[in-house]
Design a protein around this motif. Structure first.
Motif, PDB file in Angstrom:
ATOM      1  N   TYR A 195     -29.388  37.704 148.853  1.00 20.51           N
ATOM      2  CA  TYR A 195     -29.857  37.307 147.533  1.00 20.51           C
ATOM      3  C   TYR A 195     -28.671  37.102 146.604  1.00 20.51           C
ATOM      4  O   TYR A 195     -27.672  37.795 146.709  1.00 20.51           O
ATOM      5  CB  TYR A 195     -30.791  38.371 146.954  1.00 20.51           C
ATOM      6  N   PRO A 196     -28.788  36.164 145.664  1.00 22.61           N
ATOM      7  CA  PRO A 196     -27.677  35.933 144.731  1.00 22.61           C
ATOM      8  C   PRO A 196     -27.545  37.064 143.712  1.00 22.61           C
ATOM      9  O   PRO A 196     -28.495  37.794 143.441  1.00 22.61           O
ATOM     10  CB  PRO A 196     -28.047  34.619 144.046  1.00 22.61           C
ATOM     11  N   LEU A 197     -26.362  37.173 143.154  1.00 23.89           N
ATOM     12  CA  LEU A 197     -26.091  38.176 142.125  1.00 23.89           C
ATOM     13  C   LEU A 197     -27.036  37.970 140.938  1.00 23.89           C
ATOM     14  O   LEU A 197     -27.262  36.843 140.522  1.00 23.89           O
ATOM     15  CB  LEU A 197     -24.637  38.055 141.672  1.00 23.89           C
ATOM     16  N   GLY A 198     -27.610  39.032 140.436  1.00 20.19           N
ATOM     17  CA  GLY A 198     -28.532  38.952 139.317  1.00 20.19           C
ATOM     18  C   GLY A 198     -29.995  38.916 139.710  1.00 20.19           C
ATOM     19  O   GLY A 198     -30.865  38.869 138.849  1.00 20.19           O
ATOM     20  N   THR A 199     -30.278  38.939 140.998  1.00 23.48           N
ATOM     21  CA  THR A 199     -31.669  38.882 141.463  1.00 23.48           C
ATOM     22  C   THR A 199     -32.469  40.073 140.973  1.00 23.48           C
ATOM     23  O   THR A 199     -33.598  39.921 140.515  1.00 23.48           O
ATOM     24  CB  THR A 199     -31.723  38.811 143.006  1.00 23.48           C
ATOM     25  N   LEU A 200     -31.884  41.258 141.043  1.00 23.80           N
ATOM     26  CA  LEU A 200     -32.596  42.463 140.624  1.00 23.80           C
ATOM     27  C   LEU A 200     -33.018  42.366 139.162  1.00 23.80           C
ATOM     28  O   LEU A 200     -34.191  42.569 138.834  1.00 23.80           O
ATOM     29  CB  LEU A 200     -31.732  43.700 140.836  1.00 23.80           C
ATOM     30  N   GLU A 201     -32.100  42.028 138.308  1.00 19.00           N
ATOM     31  CA  GLU A 201     -32.400  41.943 136.880  1.00 19.00           C
ATOM     32  C   GLU A 201     -33.460  40.884 136.596  1.00 19.00           C
ATOM     33  O   GLU A 201     -34.370  41.101 135.797  1.00 19.00           O
ATOM     34  CB  GLU A 201     -31.130  41.641 136.097  1.00 19.00           C
ATOM     35  N   ARG A 202     -33.361  39.740 137.278  1.00 17.95           N
ATOM     36  CA  ARG A 202     -34.315  38.660 137.063  1.00 17.95           C
ATOM     37  C   ARG A 202     -35.719  39.063 137.506  1.00 17.95           C
ATOM     38  O   ARG A 202     -36.695  38.868 136.773  1.00 17.95           O
ATOM     39  CB  ARG A 202     -33.868  37.401 137.801  1.00 17.95           C
ATOM     40  N   VAL A 203     -35.838  39.663 138.691  1.00 19.85           N
ATOM     41  CA  VAL A 203     -37.156  40.048 139.205  1.00 19.85           C
ATOM     42  C   VAL A 203     -37.773  41.141 138.345  1.00 19.85           C
ATOM     43  O   VAL A 203     -38.958  41.087 138.010  1.00 19.85           O
ATOM     44  CB  VAL A 203     -37.050  40.489 140.684  1.00 19.85           C
ATOM     45  N   LEU A 204     -36.991  42.135 137.964  1.00 17.88           N
ATOM     46  CA  LEU A 204     -37.515  43.204 137.107  1.00 17.88           C
ATOM     47  C   LEU A 204     -37.925  42.662 135.746  1.00 17.88           C
ATOM     48  O   LEU A 204     -38.937  43.079 135.167  1.00 17.88           O
ATOM     49  CB  LEU A 204     -36.490  44.322 136.958  1.00 17.88           C
ATOM     50  N   SER A 205     -37.163  41.719 135.222  1.00 15.93           N
ATOM     51  CA  SER A 205     -37.483  41.109 133.937  1.00 15.93           C
ATOM     52  C   SER A 205     -38.792  40.327 134.022  1.00 15.93           C
ATOM     53  O   SER A 205     -39.642  40.422 133.134  1.00 15.93           O
ATOM     54  CB  SER A 205     -36.343  40.208 133.492  1.00 15.93           C
ATOM     55  N   GLU A 227     -28.665  46.216 143.595  1.00 12.68           N
ATOM     56  CA  GLU A 227     -28.019  44.896 143.537  1.00 12.68           C
ATOM     57  C   GLU A 227     -27.111  44.685 144.750  1.00 12.68           C
ATOM     58  O   GLU A 227     -27.091  43.609 145.338  1.00 12.68           O
ATOM     59  CB  GLU A 227     -27.230  44.760 142.239  1.00 12.68           C
ATOM     60  N   HIS A 228     -26.386  45.721 145.129  1.00  8.62           N
ATOM     61  CA  HIS A 228     -25.512  45.633 146.305  1.00  8.62           C
ATOM     62  C   HIS A 228     -26.330  45.403 147.574  1.00  8.62           C
ATOM     63  O   HIS A 228     -25.976  44.558 148.404  1.00  8.62           O
ATOM     64  CB  HIS A 228     -24.677  46.905 146.435  1.00  8.62           C
ATOM     65  N   ARG A 229     -27.438  46.111 147.728  1.00  6.97           N
ATOM     66  CA  ARG A 229     -28.293  45.916 148.905  1.00  6.97           C
ATOM     67  C   ARG A 229     -28.873  44.505 148.930  1.00  6.97           C
ATOM     68  O   ARG A 229     -28.959  43.884 149.987  1.00  6.97           O
ATOM     69  CB  ARG A 229     -29.428  46.932 148.920  1.00  6.97           C
ATOM     70  N   LEU A 230     -29.287  44.006 147.768  1.00  3.42           N
ATOM     71  CA  LEU A 230     -29.821  42.647 147.715  1.00  3.42           C
ATOM     72  C   LEU A 230     -28.765  41.621 148.098  1.00  3.42           C
ATOM     73  O   LEU A 230     -29.052  40.654 148.811  1.00  3.42           O
ATOM     74  CB  LEU A 230     -30.389  42.349 146.327  1.00  3.42           C
ATOM     75  N   ARG A 231     -27.549  41.814 147.619  1.00  7.17           N
ATOM     76  CA  ARG A 231     -26.454  40.895 147.983  1.00  7.17           C
ATOM     77  C   ARG A 231     -26.213  40.914 149.486  1.00  7.17           C
ATOM     78  O   ARG A 231     -25.978  39.869 150.101  1.00  7.17           O
ATOM     79  CB  ARG A 231     -25.156  41.277 147.257  1.00  7.17           C
ATOM     80  N   LYS A 232     -26.251  42.102 150.094  1.00  2.00           N
ATOM     81  CA  LYS A 232     -26.045  42.223 151.536  1.00  2.00           C
ATOM     82  C   LYS A 232     -27.134  41.510 152.325  1.00  2.00           C
ATOM     83  O   LYS A 232     -26.907  41.091 153.462  1.00  2.00           O
ATOM     84  CB  LYS A 232     -26.021  43.696 151.958  1.00  2.00           C
ATOM     85  N   HIS A 233     -28.305  41.362 151.731  1.00  2.00           N
ATOM     86  CA  HIS A 233     -29.413  40.706 152.414  1.00  2.00           C
ATOM     87  C   HIS A 233     -29.582  39.242 151.993  1.00  2.00           C
ATOM     88  O   HIS A 233     -30.616  38.629 152.239  1.00  2.00           O
ATOM     89  CB  HIS A 233     -30.704  41.496 152.184  1.00  2.00           C
ATOM     90  N   PRO A 259     -32.940  39.055 158.978  1.00  2.00           N
ATOM     91  CA  PRO A 259     -33.483  38.181 157.935  1.00  2.00           C
ATOM     92  C   PRO A 259     -35.003  38.244 157.769  1.00  2.00           C
ATOM     93  O   PRO A 259     -35.515  38.022 156.671  1.00  2.00           O
ATOM     94  CB  PRO A 259     -33.052  36.784 158.382  1.00  2.00           C
ATOM     95  N   ARG A 260     -35.734  38.594 158.813  1.00  2.00           N
ATOM     96  CA  ARG A 260     -37.194  38.648 158.678  1.00  2.00           C
ATOM     97  C   ARG A 260     -37.655  39.776 157.758  1.00  2.00           C
ATOM     98  O   ARG A 260     -38.791  39.779 157.301  1.00  2.00           O
ATOM     99  CB  ARG A 260     -37.868  38.750 160.037  1.00  2.00           C
ATOM    100  N   TYR A 261     -36.789  40.750 157.463  1.00  2.00           N
ATOM    101  CA  TYR A 261     -37.120  41.856 156.570  1.00  2.00           C
ATOM    102  C   TYR A 261     -36.662  41.590 155.135  1.00  2.00           C
ATOM    103  O   TYR A 261     -36.776  42.461 154.282  1.00  2.00           O
ATOM    104  CB  TYR A 261     -36.483  43.156 157.063  1.00  2.00           C
ATOM    105  N   ARG A 262     -36.165  40.414 154.885  1.00  2.00           N
ATOM    106  CA  ARG A 262     -35.583  40.080 153.589  1.00  2.00           C
ATOM    107  C   ARG A 262     -36.567  40.278 152.441  1.00  2.00           C
ATOM    108  O   ARG A 262     -36.234  40.856 151.414  1.00  2.00           O
ATOM    109  CB  ARG A 262     -35.105  38.630 153.651  1.00  2.00           C
ATOM    110  N   GLN A 263     -37.815  39.840 152.611  1.00  2.00           N
ATOM    111  CA  GLN A 263     -38.834  39.994 151.566  1.00  2.00           C
ATOM    112  C   GLN A 263     -39.181  41.468 151.353  1.00  2.00           C
ATOM    113  O   GLN A 263     -39.412  41.895 150.228  1.00  2.00           O
ATOM    114  CB  GLN A 263     -40.099  39.204 151.918  1.00  2.00           C
ATOM    115  N   TRP A 264     -39.205  42.243 152.439  1.00  2.00           N
ATOM    116  CA  TRP A 264     -39.481  43.671 152.309  1.00  2.00           C
ATOM    117  C   TRP A 264     -38.368  44.361 151.516  1.00  2.00           C
ATOM    118  O   TRP A 264     -38.640  45.228 150.695  1.00  2.00           O
ATOM    119  CB  TRP A 264     -39.650  44.336 153.676  1.00  2.00           C
TER     120      TRP A 264
END
Length: 132
Positions: free
Chosen positions: A103-113, A95-101, A27-32
């Protein structure tokens, strides 16, 4: 949610290899992980992860196959196909990697947007200041 500062823990090379092969980091690498998958250099990072996962197989193939030119050609062809797939599915993979760490579904699209909107607003202000 978009990060402009670099206040996160980076994984060491062994953990990065684990991550490149699809493993989940602590979890400490979550932001990275979020930074890795949403930074402007995310395409180059995807290429690096893909090539690094192919490297052990390429070395074994070249060392164990004779003649070497056949193995090298096969490795080059395999790397090209792997890079095509890595580029084609970069968003789904991220998106799959973010979910594994966690993050909720849609995080990638929201952050890129968010990143693109702030960049577009900055470009618009620059344009208005110059031409209006």
């Amino acid at each position: 949610m978009f990060m402009s500062d670099k206040s996160f823990h980076r994984p060491d090379p062994v953990r990065w290899m684990w991550y490149a092969y699809g493993g989940t980091l602590a979890p400490r690498y979550r932001q990275w992980v979020l930074h890795d998958l949403t930074a402007r250099s995310r395409w180059w990072r995807q290429v690096a992860r893909t090539l690094m996962t192919l490297l052990p197989f390429a070395v074994c193939g070249i060392l164990l196959t004779s003649p070497v030119w056949i193995a090298a050609t096969a490795v080059l062809g395999g790397a090209c196909i792997a890079l095509i797939y890595a580029a084609a599915y970069i968003d789904q993979s991220a998106e799959h990697r973010l979910r594994k760490h966690g993050y909720p579904l849609g995080t990638l699209e929201r952050v890129l947007s968010e990143r693109d909107q702030s960049a577009q607003a900055s470009r618009r202000r620059s344009y208005d200041a110059r031409y209006r």
